[in-house]
Write a protein that holds these residues in place. Sequence first.
Motif, short mmCIF file in Angstrom:
data_model
loop_
_atom_site.label_atom_id
_atom_site.label_comp_id
_atom_site.label_asym_id
_atom_site.label_seq_id
_atom_site.Cartn_x
_atom_site.Cartn_y
_atom_site.Cartn_z
N PHE A 120 4.99 7.59 -23.87
CA PHE A 120 6.20 6.82 -24.19
C PHE A 120 6.14 5.38 -23.67
N LYS A 121 4.97 4.77 -23.66
CA LYS A 121 4.88 3.42 -23.11
C LYS A 121 5.47 2.35 -24.03
N PHE A 122 5.63 2.67 -25.34
CA PHE A 122 6.23 1.72 -26.27
C PHE A 122 7.54 2.25 -26.83
N LYS A 123 8.35 2.80 -25.95
CA LYS A 123 9.63 3.36 -26.39
C LYS A 123 10.66 2.25 -26.56
N ILE A 124 11.52 2.48 -27.55
CA ILE A 124 12.58 1.52 -27.87
C ILE A 124 13.91 2.00 -27.30
N GLY A 125 14.15 3.30 -27.40
CA GLY A 125 15.39 3.87 -26.90
C GLY A 125 15.46 5.36 -27.19
N TRP A 126 16.54 5.97 -26.78
CA TRP A 126 16.76 7.41 -26.95
C TRP A 126 17.28 7.67 -28.36
N CYS A 127 16.74 8.68 -29.03
CA CYS A 127 17.10 8.99 -30.42
C CYS A 127 18.56 9.45 -30.52
N SER A 128 19.31 8.78 -31.37
CA SER A 128 20.72 9.14 -31.57
C SER A 128 20.88 10.30 -32.56
N TYR A 129 19.81 10.65 -33.27
CA TYR A 129 19.90 11.74 -34.24
C TYR A 129 19.76 13.10 -33.59
N CYS A 130 18.71 13.27 -32.80
CA CYS A 130 18.50 14.59 -32.19
C CYS A 130 18.93 14.64 -30.73
N ASP A 131 19.07 13.48 -30.11
CA ASP A 131 19.43 13.37 -28.69
C ASP A 131 18.45 14.17 -27.81
N GLN A 132 17.18 14.20 -28.23
CA GLN A 132 16.17 14.95 -27.47
C GLN A 132 14.86 14.20 -27.28
N GLY A 133 14.71 13.03 -27.88
CA GLY A 133 13.42 12.36 -27.78
C GLY A 133 13.53 10.85 -27.76
N TRP A 134 12.41 10.22 -27.41
CA TRP A 134 12.32 8.76 -27.38
C TRP A 134 11.90 8.24 -28.75
N ALA A 135 12.50 7.17 -29.18
CA ALA A 135 12.06 6.45 -30.37
C ALA A 135 11.00 5.46 -29.91
N GLU A 136 9.81 5.57 -30.52
CA GLU A 136 8.66 4.77 -30.09
C GLU A 136 8.07 4.00 -31.26
N VAL A 137 7.40 2.89 -30.95
CA VAL A 137 6.68 2.14 -31.97
C VAL A 137 5.38 2.89 -32.26
N VAL A 138 5.15 3.16 -33.56
CA VAL A 138 3.94 3.84 -34.02
C VAL A 138 3.38 3.07 -35.21
N LYS A 139 2.16 3.43 -35.61
CA LYS A 139 1.52 2.78 -36.75
C LYS A 139 1.28 3.80 -37.85
N ASP A 140 1.69 3.46 -39.07
CA ASP A 140 1.44 4.30 -40.24
C ASP A 140 -0.04 4.13 -40.60
N VAL A 141 -0.80 5.21 -40.55
CA VAL A 141 -2.24 5.16 -40.78
C VAL A 141 -2.56 4.77 -42.22
N SER A 142 -1.72 5.18 -43.18
CA SER A 142 -2.02 4.94 -44.59
C SER A 142 -1.94 3.47 -45.00
N ASN A 143 -1.03 2.71 -44.39
CA ASN A 143 -0.87 1.31 -44.82
C ASN A 143 -0.90 0.30 -43.67
N GLY A 144 -0.97 0.76 -42.45
CA GLY A 144 -1.05 -0.14 -41.30
C GLY A 144 0.27 -0.70 -40.82
N ASP A 145 1.38 -0.30 -41.46
CA ASP A 145 2.69 -0.81 -41.05
C ASP A 145 3.13 -0.18 -39.74
#
Length: 81
Positions: free
Chosen positions: A3-28
């Motif tokens: 979780f080193k690139f976490k943005i905040g706590w997920c408001s949908y499930c209230d159980q996990g961290w929202a993190e910056v990730v990279k889409d492998v298919s397009n690099g976004d």
Amino acid sequence: MQFKFKIGWCSYCDQGWAEVVKDVSNGDLRVMCSECYTVWNSPQDFMDNIPKPGYQFTAKFRDATLEEIISKKWDRFIDRI
């Protein structure tokens, strides 16, 4: 470090961290919950609670690098606590 690139706590499930990730298919970069896999297009969409519907199970993601995050100017959203 987990979780080193976490943005905040997920408001949908209230159980996990929202993190910056990279889409492998397009690099976004995206923001994704570590538990429910909800995806947002950007940290600002996360803050505004605007998810990208139907995205979470159709793509493969990997951890983003700090350099990739800085290049998008998303490093200001990273939770440093």
